[in-house]
Design a protein around this motif. Structure first.
Motif, PDB file in Angstrom:
ATOM      1  N   ASP A 152      11.148  -6.406   8.212  1.00 23.12           N
ATOM      2  CA  ASP A 152      12.382  -6.228   7.431  1.00 23.12           C
ATOM      3  C   ASP A 152      12.066  -5.612   6.068  1.00 23.12           C
ATOM      4  O   ASP A 152      12.836  -4.806   5.547  1.00 23.12           O
ATOM      5  N   LEU A 153      10.924  -6.005   5.500  1.00 31.00           N
ATOM      6  CA  LEU A 153      10.501  -5.474   4.200  1.00 31.00           C
ATOM      7  C   LEU A 153       8.982  -5.329   4.228  1.00 31.00           C
ATOM      8  O   LEU A 153       8.284  -6.236   4.675  1.00 31.00           O
ATOM      9  N   GLU A 154       8.481  -4.188   3.780  1.00 32.92           N
ATOM     10  CA  GLU A 154       7.036  -3.989   3.756  1.00 32.92           C
ATOM     11  C   GLU A 154       6.381  -5.014   2.837  1.00 32.92           C
ATOM     12  O   GLU A 154       6.959  -5.419   1.808  1.00 32.92           O
ATOM     13  N   ASP A 155       5.175  -5.433   3.184  1.00 35.44           N
ATOM     14  CA  ASP A 155       4.433  -6.398   2.385  1.00 35.44           C
ATOM     15  C   ASP A 155       4.173  -5.840   0.983  1.00 35.44           C
ATOM     16  O   ASP A 155       4.001  -4.626   0.815  1.00 35.44           O
ATOM     17  N   ILE A 156       4.145  -6.705   0.003  1.00 33.57           N
ATOM     18  CA  ILE A 156       3.927  -6.278  -1.380  1.00 33.57           C
ATOM     19  C   ILE A 156       2.615  -5.532  -1.541  1.00 33.57           C
ATOM     20  O   ILE A 156       2.481  -4.646  -2.392  1.00 33.57           O
ATOM     21  N   GLU A 157       1.645  -5.849  -0.691  1.00 31.23           N
ATOM     22  CA  GLU A 157       0.335  -5.181  -0.785  1.00 31.23           C
ATOM     23  C   GLU A 157       0.444  -3.686  -0.509  1.00 31.23           C
ATOM     24  O   GLU A 157      -0.349  -2.893  -1.035  1.00 31.23           O
ATOM     25  N   VAL A 158       1.427  -3.291   0.285  1.00 33.62           N
ATOM     26  CA  VAL A 158       1.638  -1.860   0.528  1.00 33.62           C
ATOM     27  C   VAL A 158       1.976  -1.162  -0.795  1.00 33.62           C
ATOM     28  O   VAL A 158       1.573  -0.024  -1.038  1.00 33.62           O
ATOM     29  N   ILE A 159       2.679  -1.894  -1.648  1.00 28.52           N
ATOM     30  CA  ILE A 159       3.061  -1.344  -2.950  1.00 28.52           C
ATOM     31  C   ILE A 159       1.880  -1.382  -3.912  1.00 28.52           C
ATOM     32  O   ILE A 159       1.516  -0.372  -4.523  1.00 28.52           O
ATOM     33  N   THR A 160       1.267  -2.566  -4.019  1.00 32.65           N
ATOM     34  CA  THR A 160       0.242  -2.750  -5.047  1.00 32.65           C
ATOM     35  C   THR A 160      -1.058  -2.024  -4.728  1.00 32.65           C
ATOM     36  O   THR A 160      -1.850  -1.741  -5.628  1.00 32.65           O
ATOM     37  N   SER A 161      -1.281  -1.713  -3.471  1.00 32.31           N
ATOM     38  CA  SER A 161      -2.513  -0.996  -3.119  1.00 32.31           C
ATOM     39  C   SER A 161      -2.379   0.505  -3.265  1.00 32.31           C
ATOM     40  O   SER A 161      -3.368   1.239  -3.200  1.00 32.31           O
ATOM     41  N   GLY A 162      -1.140   0.954  -3.456  1.00 30.70           N
ATOM     42  CA  GLY A 162      -0.922   2.392  -3.544  1.00 30.70           C
ATOM     43  C   GLY A 162      -1.168   3.093  -2.230  1.00 30.70           C
ATOM     44  O   GLY A 162      -1.558   4.268  -2.208  1.00 30.70           O
ATOM     45  N   ALA A 163      -0.940   2.379  -1.115  1.00 33.28           N
ATOM     46  CA  ALA A 163      -1.238   2.940   0.209  1.00 33.28           C
ATOM     47  C   ALA A 163      -0.424   4.204   0.478  1.00 33.28           C
ATOM     48  O   ALA A 163      -0.921   5.155   1.094  1.00 33.28           O
ATOM     49  N   GLY A 164       0.812   4.216   0.015  1.00 38.10           N
ATOM     50  CA  GLY A 164       1.625   5.410   0.198  1.00 38.10           C
ATOM     51  C   GLY A 164       2.161   5.590   1.614  1.00 38.10           C
ATOM     52  O   GLY A 164       2.760   6.627   1.909  1.00 38.10           O
ATOM     53  N   ARG A 165       1.939   4.645   2.474  1.00 43.43           N
ATOM     54  CA  ARG A 165       2.483   4.707   3.840  1.00 43.43           C
ATOM     55  C   ARG A 165       2.627   3.288   4.364  1.00 43.43           C
ATOM     56  O   ARG A 165       1.934   2.378   3.902  1.00 43.43           O
ATOM     57  N   ASP A 169       4.286   4.342   9.953  1.00 40.43           N
ATOM     58  CA  ASP A 169       3.201   5.310  10.085  1.00 40.43           C
ATOM     59  C   ASP A 169       2.165   4.798  11.089  1.00 40.43           C
ATOM     60  O   ASP A 169       1.694   5.541  11.957  1.00 40.43           O
ATOM     61  N   ALA A 170       1.822   3.517  10.983  1.00 41.16           N
ATOM     62  CA  ALA A 170       0.842   2.932  11.898  1.00 41.16           C
ATOM     63  C   ALA A 170       1.362   2.928  13.329  1.00 41.16           C
ATOM     64  O   ALA A 170       0.608   3.168  14.285  1.00 41.16           O
ATOM     65  N   LEU A 171       2.651   2.671  13.513  1.00 37.81           N
ATOM     66  CA  LEU A 171       3.237   2.627  14.854  1.00 37.81           C
ATOM     67  C   LEU A 171       3.250   4.014  15.494  1.00 37.81           C
ATOM     68  O   LEU A 171       2.777   4.193  16.624  1.00 37.81           O
ATOM     69  N   LEU A 172       3.800   4.999  14.793  1.00 34.71           N
ATOM     70  CA  LEU A 172       3.941   6.334  15.368  1.00 34.71           C
ATOM     71  C   LEU A 172       2.589   7.021  15.537  1.00 34.71           C
ATOM     72  O   LEU A 172       2.284   7.560  16.605  1.00 34.71           O
ATOM     73  N   SER A 173       1.787   7.009  14.486  1.00 35.77           N
ATOM     74  CA  SER A 173       0.486   7.688  14.592  1.00 35.77           C
ATOM     75  C   SER A 173      -0.448   6.925  15.533  1.00 35.77           C
ATOM     76  O   SER A 173      -1.288   7.529  16.203  1.00 35.77           O
ATOM     77  N   GLY A 174      -0.290   5.603  15.594  1.00 39.09           N
ATOM     78  CA  GLY A 174      -1.119   4.812  16.496  1.00 39.09           C
ATOM     79  C   GLY A 174      -0.874   5.173  17.949  1.00 39.09           C
ATOM     80  O   GLY A 174      -1.817   5.277  18.749  1.00 39.09           O
ATOM     81  N   TYR A 175       0.384   5.385  18.316  1.00 46.97           N
ATOM     82  CA  TYR A 175       0.675   5.779  19.690  1.00 46.97           C
ATOM     83  C   TYR A 175       0.098   7.156  19.999  1.00 46.97           C
ATOM     84  O   TYR A 175      -0.477   7.388  21.061  1.00 46.97           O
ATOM     85  N   HIS A 176       0.201   8.059  19.037  1.00 47.70           N
ATOM     86  CA  HIS A 176      -0.375   9.389  19.241  1.00 47.70           C
ATOM     87  C   HIS A 176      -1.894   9.295  19.378  1.00 47.70           C
ATOM     88  O   HIS A 176      -2.499  10.017  20.187  1.00 47.70           O
ATOM     89  N   ARG A 177      -2.501   8.420  18.599  1.00 51.78           N
ATOM     90  CA  ARG A 177      -3.960   8.249  18.722  1.00 51.78           C
ATOM     91  C   ARG A 177      -4.328   7.680  20.087  1.00 51.78           C
ATOM     92  O   ARG A 177      -5.340   8.067  20.668  1.00 51.78           O
ATOM     93  N   LEU A 178      -3.509   6.748  20.588  1.00 48.82           N
ATOM     94  CA  LEU A 178      -3.783   6.190  21.915  1.00 48.82           C
ATOM     95  C   LEU A 178      -3.763   7.298  22.967  1.00 48.82           C
ATOM     96  O   LEU A 178      -4.635   7.355  23.843  1.00 48.82           O
ATOM     97  N   LEU A 179      -2.780   8.193  22.880  1.00 51.41           N
ATOM     98  CA  LEU A 179      -2.729   9.315  23.819  1.00 51.41           C
ATOM     99  C   LEU A 179      -3.932  10.237  23.636  1.00 51.41           C
ATOM    100  O   LEU A 179      -4.524  10.703  24.615  1.00 51.41           O
ATOM    101  N   ASP A 180      -4.290  10.500  22.382  1.00 49.72           N
ATOM    102  CA  ASP A 180      -5.452  11.351  22.122  1.00 49.72           C
ATOM    103  C   ASP A 180      -6.722  10.724  22.690  1.00 49.72           C
ATOM    104  O   ASP A 180      -7.573  11.420  23.263  1.00 49.72           O
ATOM    105  N   HIS A 181      -6.853   9.413  22.520  1.00 55.13           N
ATOM    106  CA  HIS A 181      -8.027   8.724  23.065  1.00 55.13           C
ATOM    107  C   HIS A 181      -8.045   8.813  24.590  1.00 55.13           C
ATOM    108  O   HIS A 181      -9.118   8.935  25.192  1.00 55.13           O
TER     109      HIS A 181
END
Length: 604
Positions: A152-165, A169-181
């Motif tokens: 529902d809300l991204e974890d505060i660490e996503v903000i404080t770490s400056g992850a920027g994503r 991103d993990a869901l969509l790119s992760g599925y693409h990586r699974l196909l690539d693998h």
């Protein structure tokens, strides 16, 4: 007798399966645009790897496998007589058509193949050691992928770490990586496999030329007695059974007991806990083992269905307590192997011929383990990880209301699923309804209904125009497609002596016993000591039953099919590629299996 099989364009859609084409990739279907080519070609149903109607996502994995096979033949090594193996899906079933190299190209392809294959043959052990590292690293990368419902809300660490994503991103790119693998996995698979067959076929061809009357089985015996990783899961079961007896905890294992009950007993004292620790060492990776071919998400995996290996261990415990020897008859295989090699070697006329014989035999023995080992690392271990990651994707879609059951995720085409995940992401991102929850449950229900109708359909063994003579060696040795089997299919199996089936003399020996006809791994438990296994095909994980059966008979597969190789290694007679074994033989009938001649006779 007909002179051709049905045209793929004349095959009707099964009742209730209208619209089945929508379940599969457009390029894998027969189509009017290629009709001149497709209607003239010879297509056979690959019952060795894909005996049942495929779900949409599983079919995508099959497409990757077959495209990779062709790639190594045509673009990497340039195997002189063969391009790839073309494939089509018809009513959910996979059909293959070997593509020969044009006659005028074969000679020019030879030096290219010799240079490239020669490098691999000369550096086989080093390259294979590196392959093991590559494939294990790839499995680890797939294992580390995680698919979680969007928060529902991204974890505060996503903000404080400056992850920027964030999570999307993990869901969509992760599925693409699974196909690539998955693509990379099948590239690795065929890096060695075609060459492994090529080396054996080179030795096979030399023997046929030098000894015109030599049986195929005699050539196969010369490379028997190999130590392969594919037998390791069965060896681990035997080790655990022996440990249970030596530790005095064998009374905690009884036929039919649930894993929870057995584990509760084991956890009650130190000896039991020590056994569990050994189980855990064996389980990863060796129990990432499918009860089927490894190509279907519905096949049970040992490590997730503990009752399967536990049942085998319980059987082995009983044999250990009776003093029976659980080991494969390796010494006897080596003795017979050396006898056959010695007898034929003496028939050669010159030192030059004997040197060629020794070199080709030595290379075959060097490369042969890979022909079986890749099965464990790719089709079983890696695929079991892929199925687990896919079920995590299914959990995400179920939580989002897109599907009713986790396994519904396999009713999407592999590339279609990217759009489905984007729909989920879109609604989550903007705070507005996604279309999927109102659209997909009804569509998935429709697809299940279509797939059920396809599963009930009986796929014809072949389509199109058969070749005058089947000579392509992979087709003969792996799939068991020969001029005789094609003739039998055309004749609907009516030819030949009544009550006698013909197939490949796949593993030597002559035995009689009651038949047990089984069609899936779920029926394995029905096998009784002294019975003869009759099945469409066998799976690597069925090896533990070879200690109780007398022989094996299969409908599909040639001299180099899994059933043939494993029966030779376990010292069991086998006849493979009978085509009509499961249709002709009934459970309980007394049959004779002659693994020396390839004949199966119904005696009562």
């Amino acid at each position: 007798m007909a002179d051709r099989f049905p045209s793929p364009f004349d095959i009707e859609t099964p009742a209730g399966a209208e619209g089945w084409q929508e379940l599969y990739t457009y390029s894998s279907l027969f189509g009017e645009e290629r009709r001149d080519y497709e209607d003239r070609a010879f297509w056979f149903h690959d019952g060795v790897h894909w005996p049942e109607a495929l779900t949409p996502w599983d079919s995508g994995l099959a497409e990757l496998a077959l495209a990779s096979l062709g790639q190594y033949n045509t673009r990497h090594f340039q195997v002189p007589p063969a391009y790839g193996v073309d494939f089509r899906i018809l009513n959910g079933y996979l059909y293959l058509s070997p593509v020969p190299a044009p006659e005028e190209e074969i000679e020019s392809r030879v030096p290219v193949f010799m240079e490239r294959a020669g490098f691999y043959f000369q550096n086989w052990n080093d390259l294979y050691d590196k392959w093991l590292v590559k494939v294990r690293d790839l499995v680890q990368q797939m294992t580390e992928l995680e698919f979680k419902p969007l928060p529902d809300l991204e974890d505060i660490e996503v903000i404080t770490s400056g992850a920027g994503r964030g999570s999307a991103d993990a869901l969509l790119s992760g599925y693409h990586r699974l196909l690539d693998h998955a693509v990379t996995l099948w590239q690795y698979h065929f890096e060695f496999l075609n060459l492994g067959y090529a080396a054996y076929l080179d030795f096979f061809g030399f023997c046929k030329a030098a000894f015109p009357s030599i049986p195929d089985l005699a050539i196969a015996k010369m490379v028997a007695g190999v130590d392969v990783d594919l037998f390791r899961p069965d060896d681990e079961l035997k080790k655990l059974a022996r440990l249970a007896v030596s530790s005095g905890i064998d009374d905690r294992f009884s036929p039919g007991s649930s894993p929870d009950v057995v584990w509760a007993k084991l956890e009650s004292d130190e000896a039991g806990r020590a056994w569990i620790a050994e189980w855990e060492k064996s389980a990863e990776p060796w129990f990432n083992f499918s009860t089927g071919s490894g190509f279907y998400h519905t096949d049970k995996i040992w490590i997730q269905n503990v009752e399967v290996p536990l049942g085998y261990i319980t059987d082995y415990i009983d044999k250990v307590k009776k003093g029976e020897n659980l080991d494969r008859p390796v010494a006897a295989l080596h003795e017979e192997r050396d006898r056959v090699v010695g007898e034929y070697r003496e028939l050669l006329d010159s030192d030059e011929d004997r040197a060629a014989f020794d070199g080709k035999l030595g290379l075959s023995r060097t490369v042969f383990p890979y022909v079986e080992n890749h099965n464990f690392y790719v089709e079983h271990w890696a695929h079991s990880v892929i199925w687990r990651r896919m079920r995590e994707v299914g959990e995400v879609l179920k939580a989002g209301g897109f599907i009713a059951e986790v396994d519904d995720v396999f009713m999407f085409r592999r590339n279609e699923l990217s759009d489905v995940l984007f729909d989920l992401y879109h609604g989550w991102a903007v705070g507005a309804p996604s279309r999927g929850p109102a659209y997909w449950p009804k569509e998935i229900e429709r697809r299940h209904s279509i797939h059920d109708a396809l599963k009930a359909w009986s796929a014809p063994p072949a389509l199109g125009i058969p070749p005058e003579v089947v000579t392509e060696p992979f087709t003969v040795m792996l799939w068991g497609i020969t001029s005789d089997s094609v003739s039998a299919w055309l004749n609907s199996g009516d030819a030949g002596e009544e009550g006698v089936l013909s197939g490949f003399a796949a593993s030597p020996g002559l035995v009689e016993g009651p038949a047990r006809v089984i069609f899936s791994a779920d029926q394995i438990a029905d096998l009784q000591d002294g019975e003869i296994l009759v099945a469409p095909l066998t799976a690597p994980s069925w090896a533990p039953v070879f200690g109780k059966i007398k022989a094996t008979v299969t409908d599909v597969g040639g001299m180099m099919s899994h059933a043939a190789i494993v029966c030779r290694e376990y010292g069991l007679p086998a006849v493979t590629g009978t085509a009509f074994g499961t249709k002709t033989i009934k459970t309980g009938q007394l049959i004779r299996v002659d693994g020396n001649t390839g004949k199966v006779t119904v005696l009562d």
